[in-house]
Design an enzyme around this catalytic site. Structure first.
Site, PDB file in Angstrom:
ATOM      1  N   GLU A 215       5.574  36.909  52.823  1.00  0.00           N
ATOM      2  CA  GLU A 215       5.020  37.843  53.297  1.00  0.00           C
ATOM      3  C   GLU A 215       3.802  37.283  54.212  1.00  0.00           C
ATOM      4  OE1 GLU A 215       4.354  39.478  49.214  1.00  0.00           O
ATOM      5  OE2 GLU A 215       2.819  38.033  48.234  1.00  0.00           O
ATOM      6  N   HIS A 254       0.077  40.660  46.591  1.00  0.00           N
ATOM      7  CA  HIS A 254      -0.103  40.006  46.275  1.00  0.00           C
ATOM      8  C   HIS A 254      -1.928  39.463  46.093  1.00  0.00           C
ATOM      9  CE1 HIS A 254       4.413  39.118  45.290  1.00  0.00           C
ATOM     10  NE2 HIS A 254       3.993  39.125  44.446  1.00  0.00           N
TER      11      HIS A 254
END
Lengths: 299, 407
Positions: A215, A254
């Protein structure tokens, strides 16, 4: 074969008597994991799923003698995780998995630094853990979902649990299965990074290729590209990287998933990986078919 | 958690790091409500601030800086930082100039909770100094440069040699030889080097004390006076995972750009506000981010990013309430749960629909543990569950565009 854990790995569970610890110990055993001891201070003498519980890791290791644990699975809250990791490290356990979500940043740094200084590998936090389907798992995977956790010959590394299910389902749909799946975790400072597992996947005769589910943010995907370029990893590799359209400066879920300046963009990661010879999927649905172009026959 | 400049400077002061003399003038309160008294009262507070700073100054006060306090880069370029002088030509005094500048800044259309009125510092050089972490090397990293006052990322890209890096062992902490060595490597003269080393030692102590992700002083003013080094700006980001042991940094409305974002933060639900038409109500950071990408690929736009997975998987109702606070046209629910059981999530979604009676279509793609149960629950409630993320995204985009009737 597989990497990090298999049916021969002897596992000690820290925090075994807790709600999560006992629930997942049951599932770990059910899937084949050799859980040999548990630790909860103050509860020595009890058993969980037939596994003896000790006050401390050192006491568990002494009692197990030559059959002492070689891996530790932590079900310990984030603010006590550093202590639990040090306890395992001090008992010479070299493989440690922590699922804790919320470890303070400065403690994440200390955990990684301490593990590295004694050549140990800590996986996590903020992860589902590590699973070699059909053999052993250190973590909290829904291994019963057959269209995801099917044994096979593809290694998977990921920064995100939910997305892993999505992507792995697409790989399995193409007839592949999983040798070992490692969730390195969504924290800014994972204990062990993608590139640090590549040597093990390279050596593993039962892994034909690797998929990384990355990511935005950080440099872990770039490090993988570097390892390929330097010839440290030569098997087929396909990457899916989430957050291509994420706006700069926004933290996407996150803590590690944030683009600052030009560093950490999905575009930069995709370019680095493509240049190194890896395939990069724009969508989860492409991962399986891309992998199939590189690995026409095997599972 | 990002601290605003004035909050960062308060922390610097507490750490013994010199900052310019200043007064904070509130426009709104930390809870987001406007400060009492309207424009007139605001003017009075500005005048008081100038009067106090004038009294405090040892010599005559010729100029002040008015700085908008908000979380935004490039405030200077946007005209949100203004240097004001008393103008002898027009006879405008310093206080009126400050009021005029404040008016200009507040008229620019940003949400500005406060203004910092600061003494202008007579400087001869600007430095850059920051401390953060290196996730790969597992250490603390000090970055410093003689070329402060510019965007550090631009500098790093264009002239990397102008930036010096110092790695600090997290177990030992920063050592005197390191702070000294960095100062001399920057080519500072003896006195400035000594002051720089002292500044860095204090900044490092602050970095570890408040569990910071980043502390940055850009620029550090080098003055001809005393103290020689003064923090011109302050950027302090506190690690969210450490907030439980820092009650001095409460979650406040003014840190968020919408009521929904603030309420989500209080609930511990990850939420980001955007201005599109599709509300995302998904589980897991990676999956939600990917759905965000897919919506954009398909030509749609996102109204909000919201995660209700993990520990929040039983918060479907709260999550949907937050989505309904937006002017979105569709709510798109995508999950692939591990511990978060699909049937529990489906149950939550169905209950939320019954209670909240949403005025917009809902697309569901709920998978994972016990998804057969989820399927039954959703169908019984009259929903048509989907199982392919990309198909669900395409349907949501069509519904939002009004090209597909409600399912």
């Amino acid at each position: 074969m597989s990497i990090f854990v298999d049916e021969t790995t002897r596992v000690l569970v820290q925090g075994i008597t807790g709600k999560e610890g006992s629930f997942w110990t049951k599932h770990m055993i059910e899937m084949g994991t050799q859980v040999i001891a548990g630790v909860t201070p103050g509860k020595e003498g009890e058993t969980v799923e037939g596994v003896p519980v000790y006050h401390s890791v050192a006491r568990a290791q002494r009692a197990s003698g030559e059959h002492a644990a070689d891996a530790a699975m932590l079900f310990v809250p984030p603010r006590f995780t550093k202590d639990a990791v040090y306890e395992a490290l001090d008992a010479s356990i070299q493989k440690i998995v922590t699922i804790a979500d919320g470890i303070p940043l400065h403690e994440q740094i200390e955990i990684r630094a301490a593990a590295r200084s004694q050549g140990a590998q800590v996986v996590g936090g903020n992860t589902s853990g590590v699973i070699s389907p059909g053999k052993s798992m250190l973590g909290i995977f829904p291994y019963w979902i057959q269209r995801v956790y099917k044994p096979g010959r593809i290694g998977i590394m990921t920064r995100s649990g939910s997305l892993t299910n999505e992507v792995t389902a697409m790989i399995v749909e193409q007839g592949f299965g999983v040798s070992t799946l490692i969730g390195v975790g969504g924290d800014p400072v994972p204990g062990t990074r993608f590139a640090e597992f590549l040597a093990q996947f390279e050596e593993d005769a039962d892994t034909d290729g690797v998929v990384i589910v990355g990511e935005l943010g950080g440099t872990m995907e770039e490090e993988v590209a570097e390892a390929i370029t330097e010839g440290r990893f030569t098997k087929p590799l396909v990457a899916f990287i989430g957050g291509r359209t994420a706006p700069k400066g926004k933290r996407m879920g996150h803590a590690g998933a944030i683009v600052t300046g030009s560093a950490g963009t999905v575009l930069a990661k995709a370019e680095a990986l493509t240049k190194a010879g890896a395939l990069v999927a724009d969508r989860p649905s492409q991962v399986g078919t891309m992998l199939r172009t590189r690995i026409p026959e095997t599972r | 958690m990002k601290r605003l400049e004035f909050q960062g400077k308060e922390l610097f002061s507490s750490a013994g790091i010199p900052v310019p003399a200043s007064r904070l003038v509130r426009v709104s309160e930390p809870d987001g409500t406007p400060t009492d008294g309207g424009t007139q009262a605001l003017h009075a507070r500005l005048l008081d601030a100038v009067a106090e700073l004038t009294q405090e100054a040892k010599g005559p006060l010729a100029s002040l800086v008015v700085k908008a306090q908000l979380d935004m880069g490039g405030r200077g370029k946007a005209g949100l930082i203004q240097l004001v002088r008393a103008d002898n030509g027009t006879g405008q005094d310093l206080a009126s100039a400050v009021v005029a500048a404040a008016g200009q800044i507040l008229d620019k259309g940003y949400r500005i909770p406060a203004l910092l009125i600061e003494e202008a510092v007579d400087l001869r050089e600007e430095l850059y100094l920051s401390i953060s972490v290196d996730p790969c090397a597992a250490c603390h990293v000090v970055l410093a440069s003689r070329e402060g006052g510019v965007d550090i990322e631009t500098l790093a890209a264009e002239r990397p040699d102008a930036i010096r890096r110092l790695d600090v062992d997290p177990f030992r902490g920063i050592q005197a030889y390191q702070t000294r060595g960095l100062a001399y490597d920057l080519g500072l003269d003896k006195t400035t080097a000594r002051n720089f080393a002292s500044l860095l030692t204090k900044l490092y102590a602050l970095f570890t004390r408040v569990d910071a992700e980043l502390v940055e002083i850009n620029p550090v003013f080098v003055t001809s006076g005393e103290p020689e080094l003064v923090a011109g700006d302050a950027k302090v980001i506190i690690d969210d995972n450490s907030l439980y042991r820092h009650t001095e940094f409460p979650i406040e409305r003014e840190q968020y750009d919408s009521d929904a974002a603030f309420e989500a933060a209080l609930e511990g639900i990850p939420y980001l506000q955007f201005d599109g038409t599709i509300s995302l109500m998904c589980a897991g950071a990676g999956l939600t981010t990917t759905v965000f990408d897919l919506v954009n690929y398909e030509g749609g736009s996102v109204a909000n990013y919201l995660e209700f997975g993990g520990p929040n998987y039983n918060k479907a109702q709260r999550a949907m309430e937050l989505c309904l606070q937006n002017k979105s046209a569709v709510i798109l629910i995508v999950t692939f749960g591990t511990i978060a059981r699909a049937d529990v999530m489906a149950e939550g979604v169905v209950n939320a629909i019954r209670t909240l009676k949403p005025d917009r279509p809902i697309v569901t793609c709920i998978r994972g543990t016990n998804e057969e149960g989820a399927d039954r629950i959703l169908r019984e409630a009259g929903l048509e569950p989907m199982y392919n993320t990309e198909e669900a995204v395409r349907l949501a985009v069509k519904l939002a565009a009004g090209t597909e009737a409600r399912v």
